[in-house]
Design a protein around this motif. Structure first.
Motif, mmCIF file in Angstrom:
data_model
loop_
_atom_site.group_PDB
_atom_site.id
_atom_site.type_symbol
_atom_site.label_atom_id
_atom_site.label_comp_id
_atom_site.label_asym_id
_atom_site.label_seq_id
_atom_site.Cartn_x
_atom_site.Cartn_y
_atom_site.Cartn_z
ATOM 1 N N ALA A 30 0.830 -1.207 0.000
ATOM 2 C CA ALA A 30 0.000 0.000 0.000
ATOM 3 C C ALA A 30 0.860 1.251 0.000
ATOM 4 O O ALA A 30 0.552 2.214 -0.691
ATOM 5 C CB ALA A 30 -0.927 0.004 1.209
ATOM 6 N N GLU A 49 -4.692 11.182 -4.429
ATOM 7 C CA GLU A 49 -5.976 10.614 -4.845
ATOM 8 C C GLU A 49 -6.413 9.530 -3.867
ATOM 9 O O GLU A 49 -5.616 9.046 -3.066
ATOM 10 C CB GLU A 49 -5.845 9.955 -6.227
ATOM 11 N N SER A 50 -7.643 9.097 -4.031
ATOM 12 C CA SER A 50 -8.143 7.990 -3.237
ATOM 13 C C SER A 50 -7.293 6.746 -3.512
ATOM 14 O O SER A 50 -6.987 6.441 -4.659
ATOM 15 C CB SER A 50 -9.595 7.728 -3.628
ATOM 16 N N GLY A 53 -2.637 5.962 -0.388
ATOM 17 C CA GLY A 53 -1.942 5.495 0.810
ATOM 18 C C GLY A 53 -1.860 6.512 1.933
ATOM 19 O O GLY A 53 -1.093 6.336 2.872
ATOM 20 N N LYS A 54 -2.690 7.549 1.884
ATOM 21 C CA LYS A 54 -2.642 8.581 2.913
ATOM 22 C C LYS A 54 -3.039 8.023 4.275
ATOM 23 O O LYS A 54 -2.343 8.191 5.268
ATOM 24 C CB LYS A 54 -3.585 9.739 2.542
ATOM 25 N N THR A 55 -4.195 7.330 4.303
ATOM 26 C CA THR A 55 -4.671 6.788 5.571
ATOM 27 C C THR A 55 -3.711 5.726 6.100
ATOM 28 O O THR A 55 -3.432 5.680 7.301
ATOM 29 C CB THR A 55 -6.090 6.213 5.396
ATOM 30 N N SER A 66 -4.440 -1.962 10.504
ATOM 31 C CA SER A 66 -5.394 -3.055 10.700
ATOM 32 C C SER A 66 -4.626 -4.374 10.802
ATOM 33 O O SER A 66 -3.470 -4.469 10.410
ATOM 34 C CB SER A 66 -6.418 -3.080 9.578
ATOM 35 N N ASN A 68 -4.565 -7.035 9.180
ATOM 36 C CA ASN A 68 -4.005 -7.664 7.980
ATOM 37 C C ASN A 68 -2.874 -6.838 7.358
ATOM 38 O O ASN A 68 -2.406 -7.158 6.277
ATOM 39 C CB ASN A 68 -5.112 -7.934 6.951
ATOM 40 N N HIS A 218 -7.788 15.406 0.053
ATOM 41 C CA HIS A 218 -7.476 15.411 -1.372
ATOM 42 C C HIS A 218 -7.796 16.779 -1.974
ATOM 43 O O HIS A 218 -7.891 16.936 -3.168
ATOM 44 C CB HIS A 218 -8.172 14.268 -2.121
#
Ligand SMILES: Nc1ncnc2c1ncn2[C@@H]1O[C@H](COP(=O)(O)OP(=O)(O)OP(=O)(O)O)[C@@H](O)[C@H]1O
Ligand code: SF4
Ligand SMILES: [Mg+2]
Lengths: 335, 323
Positions: A30, A49-50, A53-55, A66, A68, A218
């Motif tokens: 990611a 952009e969506s 990998g910002k989050t 998370s 995983n 964004h």
């Protein structure tokens, strides 16, 4: 404390960080080679952009990846010490005390069955070991700090407007006096006026409390308003960073340039958002070389084969082959 | 808040009234003249005059609507449910009241066990979603959920009563004299064990499925991410944030099921010859004892309406969004 050399040591350093997600036995990257530093009291925008990998970057810093997710290389240092970001239990003392998060306003980030005062007081009791009455008093102070009358503390989240809920979220984020607050699209679901109010509040609190702020969005105009520096992410990598002034005046990465050009600007008669042509890359089939090359107007042969590294350029950094070669080299590369 | 309660109460009363009216209509449209049913036991042939006398005697010569219906409703309101055909001369209300305790003990106990085990198991499975415990609990409860309770009962009888001889599989008491009240209690509990197990096993799957679904919805909620971000431990996240939200649908299911406690478990009671409402229903069906059936239906309808009422009120207490 006033020692200038101490001010220079970054609060947070992210070093060559790479995070993979495992999904149904398939692992995909990611974020990759993410490096940056954050100084105390600094406001940095993280734009992309969506899916860029910002989050993931933010959650890695906060130790909230998370189950995983896997940190496959790199590290995060807080005040010079390596953070155990892939160890859920070991990160617990760090969370909220040092780094807190303001989640997106549209999300159901507040528990619907508890009064807001109780939710703000909770970390004070659990992390600062305050008594119930001390924690309640602190929660009331925090409410006033974010511009909500303390008596509204008896309300449940559904009784508040979106802007009010986001103020509550901010009050909660300040509860344990963290030095870093991450806002993950904190104003996205709000109307323009409320959005401006929340940004103003965050800015005021930042200077008042000397908070370092990482603002994920964004929307470049949000960054222009609220940040000192900005980092542009594309397909899991930081492709450019620099001061807001520098980047808006002279974007160096072709993606940054297109992003800035796509902002609607009524003054120049440009009212519509002009999207960047081409599709955002997906994780599984990331383009070789520079991930932006299928959409890049300046792409060269080398772009499809070699990943450009994030190199120092002026005040900031840029990852683009255009800026790695001198003019002469570039002609050679074209030939 | 009081306005919500008011409208809930009014709705419950209207529903009860509709249940009573439906109950009246239902038993009038069933083929067969009540008068000839009443006289069907007579040995000699029935003359037309006898018929007419019967009809007049029972008020059947008057128009169905409004006279008979108003009579029925006002009698019902006064607790007069009429007389049984089968148990001649006995009040329906007495018959039902006589059988009610056995059913409440059987189904109430089974519900209690099923709620305790099923809800805890389901919440655990949902919290540890995807783990081995979840797969076992979910698989087993789906199997139980889809198995008819009377069949479980028959299996239990075959194993524990017929083959092993550990527990009685018939009735509520052993025949013969019981000396002390302790002996009486032990004997009663022994008779209760198998039917309670059968009913509880049949119910448990439902609680596991609902509690698991509720909990696994909750663990993916954004406020759980917030709780984790606040540095809470897993236990604190569960107790302070997940449990109450996950219990909302579970509490609704529990209170709704309370309505069925008085209805009995018809098939299981039949398998074990348990002297409860379920058994009475079967007897009344076989004998075409319409007044008794009518009384049982009214009881069932009323208890379900009341259970709904409690569920609505309880939900309001737990979830501030509906107050
Ligand atoms: N838990 C997860 N499991 C698998 N893949 C994930 C997970 N979380 C994120 N991803 C993937 O990782 C990539 C980066 O996601 P991330 O949420 O960091 O992007 P983002 O820049 O925050 O996007 P957005 O603007 O949509 O919030 C995306 O392709 C996303 O699908
Ligand atoms: S490296 Fe090449 S493809 Fe990538 S942005 Fe620079 S010029 Fe475009
Ligand atoms: Mg995101």
């Amino acid at each position: 404390m006033t020692n200038p050399s101490q001010d220079k040591t970054p609060l947070l350093e992210v070093d060559e960080l790479a995070v993979d997600y495992g999904l149904k036995g398939v692992s995909s990257r990611a974020i990759d080679c993410v490096s940056f530093a954050l100084r105390a009291g600094e406001a940095v925008g993280l734009v992309g952009e969506s899916g860029s990998g910002k989050t993931t970057t933010a959650m890695a810093i906060a130790g909230l990846l998370s189950p995983n997710a896997r940190v496959s290389s790199g590290e995060v240092r807080y005040r010079g010490n390596r953070l155990p970001i892939d160890d859920d239990a070991a990160m617990r003392p760090h969370r909220w005390s040092e780094t807190s998060v303001v989640f997106q306003g549209a999300m159901n980030a507040l528990n619907p069955v508890h009064r807001i005062l109780k939710q703000i007081a909770e970390p004070c009791m659990l992390k600062l070991r305050m008594s119930r009455s001390e924690a309640t008093a602190r929660a009331r102070e925090l409410l006033e700090l974010v511009g909500i009358p303390a008596d509204r503390g008896a309300a449940y989240p559904h009784e508040l407007s979106g802007g009010m809920r986001q103020r509550v979220m901010i009050a909660m984020a300040l509860a344990c006096r963290p030095s870093i607050v991450i806002g993950d699209e904190p104003t996205t679901a709000l109307d323009v006026i409320t959005q401006a109010q929340i940004l103003k509040l965050l800015g005021e609190l930042r200077s008042q409390l000397n908070l370092a702020l990482i603002l994920i969005t964004h929307d470049l105009s949000v960054v222009a308003e609220a940040c000192d520096r900005v980092m542009i992410m594309y397909s899991g990598r930081i492709v450019e960073d620099g001061t807001v002034a520098e980047i808006f005046a002279q974007p160096k990465h072709p993606y940054t340039r297109l992003l800035i050009e796509s902002i609607p600007n009524p003054a120049s008669g440009k009212k519509m958002i002009r999207p960047i042509p081409g599709d955002p890359p997906n994780l599984v089939n990331r383009p070789s070389g520079c991930a932006f090359h299928p959409r890049c107007p300046s792409a060269m042969a080398v772009c499809a084969t070699e990943v450009p590294s994030l190199d120092k350029f002026g005040q900031g950094h840029v990852a683009c082959h255009l800026h790695r070669f001198s003019q002469k080299d570039r002609v050679a590369a074209h030939a | 808040m009081s306005r919500r309660i008011g409208s809930i109460l009014i709705r419950a009363i209207i529903t009860l009234l509709m249940v009573a009216v439906l109950n009246f209509v239902l038993f009038r449209v069933i083929p067969g003249d009540p008068a000839s049913l009443l006289l069907s036991g007579a040995r000699t042939s029935v003359t037309a005059e006898q018929m007419a006398a019967q009809r007049q005697n029972w008020g059947l010569d008057r128009p169905l609507f409004p006279d008979q219906m108003v009579d029925y409703l006002s009698a019902t309101l006064q607790g007069d449910f009429g007389y049984s055909f089968k148990f001649r001369g006995r009040h329906v209300a007495d018959l039902i009241l006589e059988r009610l305790p056995a059913t409440i003990v059987l189904v109430g106990l089974a519900q209690l066990i099923a709620i305790l085990c099923g809800v805890m198991l389901g919440l655990y499975a949902g919290w540890r979603r995807g783990g081995a415990g979840d797969h076992i609990a979910t698989g087993a409860s789906l199997a139980l959920y889809s198995t008819p309770a009377f069949w479980l009962g028959m299996i239990l009888v075959v194993i524990f009563s017929t083959a092993l001889g550990w527990l009685p599989g018939y009735g509520a008491h052993s025949p013969g004299a019981i000396t002390s009240s302790l002996d009486w209690l032990l004997d009663y509990l022994g008779h209760l064990a198998l039917p309670v197990t059968a009913v509880a096993l049949g119910l448990i799957g439902q609680y596991v499925v609902v509690a698991r679904a509720a909990m696994s919805d909750v663990v993916t909620e954004d406020y759980m991410v917030t709780a984790r971000a606040k540095g809470l431990t897993g236990g604190q996240m569960l107790m302070r944030h997940a449990l109450r939200n996950a219990m909302l649908p579970v509490v609704t299911l529990i209170t709704l099921n309370l309505g069925y406690v008085v209805a009995g478990a018809i098939t299981v009671e039949a398998v074990f010859a348990w002297p409860g409402i379920g058994g009475l229903t079967v007897e009344a069906l076989n004998a075409r004892d319409y007044p008794v059936l009518q009384g049982i239906f009214l009881l069932l309808g009323a208890s379900i309406v009341v259970a709904n009422l409690i569920a609505d009120l309880a939900y309001g207490l737990l979830d501030p969004r509906v107050r």
